[in-house]
Design a protein around this motif. Structure first.
Motif, PDB file in Angstrom:
ATOM      1  N   GLY A   1    -108.414  14.316-101.096  1.00 28.27           N
ATOM      2  CA  GLY A   1    -108.400  15.775-101.103  1.00 28.27           C
ATOM      3  C   GLY A   1    -109.771  16.402-101.290  1.00 28.27           C
ATOM      4  N   GLN A   2    -110.834  15.672-100.932  1.00 26.65           N
ATOM      5  CA  GLN A   2    -112.182  16.244-101.036  1.00 26.65           C
ATOM      6  C   GLN A   2    -112.284  17.497-100.174  1.00 26.65           C
ATOM      7  OE1 GLN A   2    -115.177  13.391 -99.925  1.00 26.65           O
ATOM      8  NE2 GLN A   2    -114.797  12.068-101.695  1.00 26.65           N
ATOM      9  N   PRO A   3    -112.953  18.543-100.693  1.00 28.27           N
ATOM     10  CA  PRO A   3    -113.119  19.760 -99.882  1.00 28.27           C
ATOM     11  C   PRO A   3    -113.967  19.477 -98.640  1.00 28.27           C
ATOM     12  CG  PRO A   3    -114.394  19.898-101.929  1.00 28.27           C
ATOM     13  CD  PRO A   3    -113.530  18.681-102.029  1.00 28.27           C
ATOM     14  N   GLY A   4    -113.708  20.235 -97.581  1.00 27.79           N
ATOM     15  CA  GLY A   4    -114.493  20.089 -96.361  1.00 27.79           C
ATOM     16  C   GLY A   4    -114.047  18.958 -95.457  1.00 27.79           C
ATOM     17  N   LEU A   5    -112.908  18.344 -95.757  1.00 30.31           N
ATOM     18  CA  LEU A   5    -112.335  17.301 -94.898  1.00 30.31           C
ATOM     19  C   LEU A   5    -110.899  17.679 -94.578  1.00 30.31           C
ATOM     20  CD1 LEU A   5    -113.640  14.075 -96.683  1.00 30.31           C
ATOM     21  CD2 LEU A   5    -114.148  14.717 -94.324  1.00 30.31           C
ATOM     22  N   GLN A   6    -110.552  17.617 -93.312  1.00 30.47           N
ATOM     23  CA  GLN A   6    -109.217  18.040 -92.876  1.00 30.47           C
ATOM     24  C   GLN A   6    -108.540  16.918 -92.085  1.00 30.47           C
ATOM     25  OE1 GLN A   6    -109.510  22.006 -91.390  1.00 30.47           O
ATOM     26  NE2 GLN A   6    -107.458  22.053 -90.579  1.00 30.47           N
ATOM     27  N   ALA A   7    -107.325  16.552 -92.495  1.00 33.36           N
ATOM     28  CA  ALA A   7    -106.587  15.500 -91.786  1.00 33.36           C
ATOM     29  C   ALA A   7    -106.304  15.942 -90.345  1.00 33.36           C
ATOM     30  CB  ALA A   7    -105.290  15.194 -92.509  1.00 33.36           C
ATOM     31  N   ARG A   8    -106.214  14.960 -89.456  1.00 35.11           N
ATOM     32  CA  ARG A   8    -105.964  15.239 -88.038  1.00 35.11           C
ATOM     33  C   ARG A   8    -105.039  14.172 -87.464  1.00 35.11           C
ATOM     34  NH1 ARG A   8    -110.995  17.459 -89.040  1.00 35.11           N
ATOM     35  NH2 ARG A   8    -111.814  18.993 -87.547  1.00 35.11           N
ATOM     36  N   THR A   9    -104.221  14.582 -86.499  1.00 34.16           N
ATOM     37  CA  THR A   9    -103.376  13.622 -85.783  1.00 34.16           C
ATOM     38  C   THR A   9    -104.079  13.235 -84.476  1.00 34.16           C
ATOM     39  OG1 THR A   9    -102.146  15.404 -84.700  1.00 34.16           O
ATOM     40  CG2 THR A   9    -101.241  14.545 -86.766  1.00 34.16           C
ATOM     41  N   GLN A  10    -103.487  12.248 -83.761  1.00 29.44           N
ATOM     42  CA  GLN A  10    -104.147  11.667 -82.586  1.00 29.44           C
ATOM     43  C   GLN A  10    -104.092  12.604 -81.382  1.00 29.44           C
ATOM     44  OE1 GLN A  10    -103.428   7.071 -82.735  1.00 29.44           O
ATOM     45  NE2 GLN A  10    -101.807   8.026 -83.890  1.00 29.44           N
ATOM     46  N   SER A  11    -105.159  12.522 -80.602  1.00 32.16           N
ATOM     47  CA  SER A  11    -105.510  13.527 -79.602  1.00 32.16           C
ATOM     48  C   SER A  11    -104.420  13.845 -78.568  1.00 32.16           C
ATOM     49  CB  SER A  11    -106.783  13.022 -78.914  1.00 32.16           C
ATOM     50  OG  SER A  11    -106.857  13.402 -77.595  1.00 32.16           O
ATOM     51  N   SER A  12    -104.149  15.146 -78.442  1.00 33.80           N
ATOM     52  CA  SER A  12    -103.218  15.659 -77.433  1.00 33.80           C
ATOM     53  C   SER A  12    -103.357  17.171 -77.384  1.00 33.80           C
ATOM     54  CB  SER A  12    -101.773  15.292 -77.804  1.00 33.80           C
ATOM     55  OG  SER A  12    -100.859  15.883 -76.912  1.00 33.80           O
ATOM     56  N   VAL A  13    -103.170  17.752 -76.191  1.00 28.88           N
ATOM     57  CA  VAL A  13    -103.165  19.214 -76.058  1.00 28.88           C
ATOM     58  C   VAL A  13    -101.992  19.614 -75.175  1.00 28.88           C
ATOM     59  CG1 VAL A  13    -105.689  19.374 -76.334  1.00 28.88           C
ATOM     60  CG2 VAL A  13    -104.704  19.293 -74.027  1.00 28.88           C
ATOM     61  N   ALA A  14    -101.626  20.894 -75.222  1.00 23.94           N
ATOM     62  CA  ALA A  14    -100.532  21.405 -74.382  1.00 23.94           C
ATOM     63  C   ALA A  14    -100.941  22.763 -73.823  1.00 23.94           C
ATOM     64  CB  ALA A  14     -99.247  21.512 -75.193  1.00 23.94           C
ATOM     65  N   TRP A  15    -100.528  23.024 -72.572  1.00 24.05           N
ATOM     66  CA  TRP A  15    -100.955  24.225 -71.834  1.00 24.05           C
ATOM     67  C   TRP A  15     -99.733  25.028 -71.429  1.00 24.05           C
ATOM     68  CZ3 TRP A  15    -102.798  24.038 -66.073  1.00 24.05           C
ATOM     69  CH2 TRP A  15    -103.411  25.250 -65.714  1.00 24.05           C
ATOM     70  N   SER A  16     -99.776  26.345 -71.633  1.00 28.73           N
ATOM     71  CA  SER A  16     -98.637  27.201 -71.287  1.00 28.73           C
ATOM     72  C   SER A  16     -99.099  28.553 -70.770  1.00 28.73           C
ATOM     73  CB  SER A  16     -97.741  27.416 -72.514  1.00 28.73           C
ATOM     74  OG  SER A  16     -96.623  28.218 -72.195  1.00 28.73           O
ATOM     75  N   ARG A  17     -98.262  29.162 -69.910  1.00 30.29           N
ATOM     76  CA  ARG A  17     -98.489  30.553 -69.473  1.00 30.29           C
ATOM     77  C   ARG A  17     -97.655  31.510 -70.305  1.00 30.29           C
ATOM     78  NH1 ARG A  17    -101.752  32.833 -65.296  1.00 30.29           N
ATOM     79  NH2 ARG A  17    -101.183  34.478 -66.711  1.00 30.29           N
ATOM     80  N   ASN A  18     -96.427  31.081 -70.633  1.00 34.54           N
ATOM     81  CA  ASN A  18     -95.479  32.022 -71.265  1.00 34.54           C
ATOM     82  C   ASN A  18     -95.189  31.695 -72.722  1.00 34.54           C
ATOM     83  OD1 ASN A  18     -93.909  29.740 -71.100  1.00 34.54           O
ATOM     84  ND2 ASN A  18     -92.436  30.565 -69.623  1.00 34.54           N
ATOM     85  N   GLY A  19     -95.825  30.651 -73.258  1.00 39.36           N
ATOM     86  CA  GLY A  19     -95.581  30.286 -74.655  1.00 39.36           C
ATOM     87  C   GLY A  19     -94.262  29.572 -74.883  1.00 39.36           C
ATOM     88  N   GLN A  20     -93.536  29.232 -73.802  1.00 36.87           N
ATOM     89  CA  GLN A  20     -92.242  28.536 -73.936  1.00 36.87           C
ATOM     90  C   GLN A  20     -92.170  27.243 -73.144  1.00 36.87           C
ATOM     91  OE1 GLN A  20     -88.716  30.975 -73.307  1.00 36.87           O
ATOM     92  NE2 GLN A  20     -88.817  31.415 -75.489  1.00 36.87           N
ATOM     93  N   ASP A  21     -92.820  27.238 -71.977  1.00 36.62           N
ATOM     94  CA  ASP A  21     -92.816  26.049 -71.121  1.00 36.62           C
ATOM     95  C   ASP A  21     -94.225  25.467 -71.127  1.00 36.62           C
ATOM     96  OD1 ASP A  21     -90.048  26.288 -69.871  1.00 36.62           O
ATOM     97  OD2 ASP A  21     -90.905  28.258 -69.433  1.00 36.62           O
ATOM     98  N   TRP A  22     -94.330  24.198 -71.483  1.00 34.87           N
ATOM     99  CA  TRP A  22     -95.635  23.601 -71.736  1.00 34.87           C
ATOM    100  C   TRP A  22     -95.856  22.340 -70.908  1.00 34.87           C
ATOM    101  CZ3 TRP A  22     -98.958  25.751 -75.518  1.00 34.87           C
ATOM    102  CH2 TRP A  22     -98.384  26.795 -76.278  1.00 34.87           C
ATOM    103  N   LEU A  23     -97.107  22.169 -70.457  1.00 32.19           N
ATOM    104  CA  LEU A  23     -97.561  20.920 -69.868  1.00 32.19           C
ATOM    105  C   LEU A  23     -98.296  20.168 -70.969  1.00 32.19           C
ATOM    106  CD1 LEU A  23     -98.114  19.036 -67.445  1.00 32.19           C
ATOM    107  CD2 LEU A  23    -100.142  20.439 -66.954  1.00 32.19           C
TER     108      LEU A  23
END
Length: 312
Positions: free
Chosen positions: A37-59
């Protein structure tokens, strides 16, 4: 002024390299620090992104082993329009690495076949070396769509007024691939996402071993570049005592040093938004108070975190 409805959104579901941060078996200073819990370090999950036009259907780009956690943290990807529903309309794979494809198995309860876009090289690796396509055929099934690398645009009906242009990258196929020592164009891709309504362009390349002329053109043409932040130095894993391999042996261009990624980013047009993703647990830029992070801040380069949303 443009209305928000004209913009597309890219959501960073995971911003870490394979193994996540902290990595389950790693006790390096970064991993030990984030556990403590040291300050200035943030946990992260493994790389992935998602793209959407309408905020409901995602690639979804890449299906990480952390996909279930990522979906729980991204309510927009569960629009709940039916008793069983998902916002994931299709998946596009950038490569066949284990940390980018294993999550496909977590999507097996779908009611209809998974729409899967990838190069023939990646589809071959996940049909043979790691036979995900055959395994999923016993569950939801997979509808595969080969991604061409001839400059032609990809379009999806759920992303109106948008298209994507993939290109081959210099990198390495996964260690399980029979082509590990003989890489082929198509083992790893970058992709330009284009919002035709705004003219916005985002170039995404989580695994970048070299800045080829084609990659450089795509980066220069983009408003946003979201690129490989795996290692700060070429010898990072060696100096940490964790591997005998140089960054380039693993298909990743280091950020610092002559010919490093930061030199290229500094030559992009003023106003280009520059964001690093796929950050290895050893990388000092994970520490928000590190000199390396201050160097990035001074250069106007951001470090992606899980949950970051980029509108373009």
């Amino acid at each position: 002024s443009k209305s928000m409805s004209e913009f597309t959104v890219l959501r960073v579901l995971g911003s870490s390299a394979g193994g996540g941060f902290p990595q389950w078996n790693c006790n390096c200073a970064n991993c030990a620090g984030v556990r403590a819990g040291q300050p200035g370090l943030q946990a992260r999950t493994q790389s992935s992104v998602a793209w959407s036009r309408n905020g409901q259907d995602w690639l979804l780009f890449n299906a990480s082993p952390d996909i279930l956690t990522q979906l729980q943290r991204a309510p927009a990807l569960q629009p709940a329009r039916a008793l069983r529903d998902t916002g994931i309309a299709a998946v596009c794979l950038m490569d066949a690495q284990i940390d980018h494809v294993t999550g496909l198995l977590m999507l097996r309860e779908r009611g209809q076949p998974l729409e899967l876009w990838a190069t023939p090289e990646v589809l071959g690796d996940i049909a043979t070396g790691f036979p995900l396509v055959g395994m999923l055929s016993h569950y939801c099934g997979v509808q595969t769509h080969p991604v061409p690398l001839d400059g032609s645009a990809l379009r999806w009906s759920f992303l109106p007024d948008s298209h994507a242009v993939p290109l081959a990258l210099s990198s390495k196929p996964p260690p399980y691939s029979p082509y590990r020592l003989a890489p082929r164009p198509g083992d790893n891709i970058g992709i330009t996402l284009v919002n035709e309504a705004t003219g916005g362009r985002l170039f995404y390349a989580p695994g970048l071993g070299d800045i080829s002329p084609e990659v450089w053109l795509a980066m220069q043409a983009a408003n946003v570049v979201l690129v490989d932040g795996t290692f700060w130095t070429g010898e990072e894993m060696i100096h940490a005592g964790l591997s005998k391999k140089h960054a380039l042996d693993m298909g990743h261009l280091p950020q610092s040093g002559p010919g490093g990624l930061l030199e290229h980013l500094a030559r992009l047009p003023a106003g280009t938004r520059k964001v690093l993703i796929h950050i290895n647990n050893t990388n000092p830029i994970l520490r928000e108070d590190s000199p390396e992070r201050r160097e990035l801040d001074a250069a106007g380069v951001e470090v992606a975190v899980d949950g970051l949303e980029i509108h373009f």
